[in-house]
Design an enzyme around this catalytic site. Sequence first.
Site, PDB file in Angstrom:
ATOM      1  CG  ASN A   7     -15.747 -10.595  -7.812  1.00 64.02           C
ATOM      2  OD1 ASN A   7     -14.580 -10.132  -7.896  1.00 64.02           O
ATOM      3  ND2 ASN A   7     -15.940 -11.792  -7.260  1.00 64.02           N
ATOM      4  NE  ARG A  92     -13.222 -11.279  -4.015  1.00 59.19           N
ATOM      5  CZ  ARG A  92     -12.459 -12.131  -4.824  1.00 59.19           C
ATOM      6  NH1 ARG A  92     -12.948 -12.273  -6.010  1.00 59.19           N
ATOM      7  NH2 ARG A  92     -11.662 -12.969  -4.110  1.00 59.19           N
ATOM      8  CG  HIS A 181     -11.171 -17.794  -0.209  1.00 60.42           C
ATOM      9  ND1 HIS A 181     -10.180 -18.918  -0.385  1.00 60.42           N
ATOM     10  CD2 HIS A 181     -11.317 -17.335  -1.519  1.00 60.42           C
ATOM     11  CE1 HIS A 181      -9.883 -18.993  -1.769  1.00 60.42           C
ATOM     12  NE2 HIS A 181     -10.617 -18.173  -2.455  1.00 60.42           N
ATOM     13  N   GLY A 211     -12.445 -24.011  -3.862  1.00 55.60           N
ATOM     14  CA  GLY A 211     -12.827 -23.521  -5.053  1.00 55.60           C
ATOM     15  C   GLY A 211     -11.793 -23.563  -6.146  1.00 55.60           C
ATOM     16  NE  ARG A 242      -4.495 -19.402  -6.966  1.00 52.73           N
ATOM     17  CZ  ARG A 242      -5.225 -18.704  -6.371  1.00 52.73           C
ATOM     18  NH1 ARG A 242      -5.198 -18.339  -5.346  1.00 52.73           N
ATOM     19  NH2 ARG A 242      -6.445 -18.508  -7.195  1.00 52.73           N
ATOM     20  CD  GLU A 387     -16.628 -15.790  -1.783  1.00 52.78           C
ATOM     21  OE1 GLU A 387     -17.385 -16.586  -2.504  1.00 52.78           O
ATOM     22  OE2 GLU A 387     -15.815 -15.304  -1.541  1.00 52.78           O
TER      23      GLU A 387
END
Length: 411
Positions: A7, A92, A181, A211, A242, A387
């Site tokens: 990732n 990913r 996600h 998360g 955010r 994941e």
Amino acid sequence: MNILVLNCGSSSIKYQLFDMRNKSVLAKGLVHRVGMNGSKIDHRKGDKGDKFTVNEEVIDHKDGIKKVLNLLICKEKGVLSSLDEIKAVGHRVVHGGEKFAGSVLIDEDVLSAVRDCIGFAPLHNPPNLKGIEAVTELMPTVKQSAVFDTAFHQTMPQKAYLYALPYMFYEKEKIRRYGFHGTSHRFVSKRAAEMLKIPYERAKIITCHLGNGCSIAAVDGGVSVDTSMGHTPLEGLVMGTRCGDIDPAIILFIMKKYELSPNEIDNLLNKHSGVQGLSGESNDLRDLEEGWPNRSEKANMALDVYSYRIRKYIGSYMAVMNGCNAIAFTAGVGENSPIVRSIVCKELDFLGVKIDYDLNEKTWRGVEGDISTPDAKVRTLVVGTNEELVIAEDTLDLIQGRLHPKTGKPV
Ligand code: ADP
């Protein structure tokens, strides 16, 4: 059969090496500060082995991956005798646009399609591509797959993914909701159905991935029918830094009044908002929860706004699916914060949600479970996401022919 999962972020590389015979983790780690001063690699053997840190300059992603591969075969710290023991590498990849509704084996067409999506994810797709290119150079014969964050949400109906802008912006620019996600929402919704002992094809699950980034999805019969992140990972829930949903006119107002450039407003909305912006204290919920509810008024307010937004989405996704069997909490906050779960689920009994507060308190730090009271019609579950394992499993299915190499559909 060993599969390496990578990732690659803009300045980090997360990796996990799986033995797919028993799906165990042989080694895992994180390369920090790629291309920056103070880079280092945290590496551990197995899933929970002792961590050791290699302080070394990592000049770019290729250099970082090379150092990881060397660690994997190093006599003392490694777990393999040769890199030939790695059968495939799964990456990913954040944005697959409308081109990918499943995981695929990487070839020139895939690479070019991922490059076409750079405009949608300018911070994410370029380092993902760098990881793929580095592996191609370092391990030229190994098969590689791309597992997209957006793919699982490609099943959303048009009414859920279109924004009410002039249609031209969808046709020409492909501006629409993509959702992110997806790998986590897929894994967690499936696991939730298993925990409930109902067939995935008949389950209606609301998955809350909380998360660093946060998103929520409505998964009906195994397919995503709506999700809170949109064209970018900025929309939807309140996150660490955010803002999530806001009135779009606010952006114009702030830009004009404070004379901000597009980059500056982007920075404000992505890096200085969320619970960090509201509390002025921290983007980490662990900090805001310390001493709760007596920490500070601002910390309480930030937690309230954060949890209220989740609650609002849960209500709307129940409407979207005409009910649901379960709400599944996952990721750092979802798996570890009884406080957030209790604020979200309080007074949802009208919708059939009732949690057992003692069970809720006890369910964290890797504990999975159903935290509902026996009479709750809608179950509330805590599910550990994984994941990396999904990426490894998809990669194995692709190289063994169970998934179509170009579409990712079951063969
Ligand atoms: P990512 O989105 O990067 O995969 P994670 O799923 O690991 O992130 O979640 C990281 C977040 O989880 C951190 O920002 C932290 O706020 C939160 N978190 C971790 N442990 C706890 C805890 N015990 N209580 C509340 N929040 C936690």
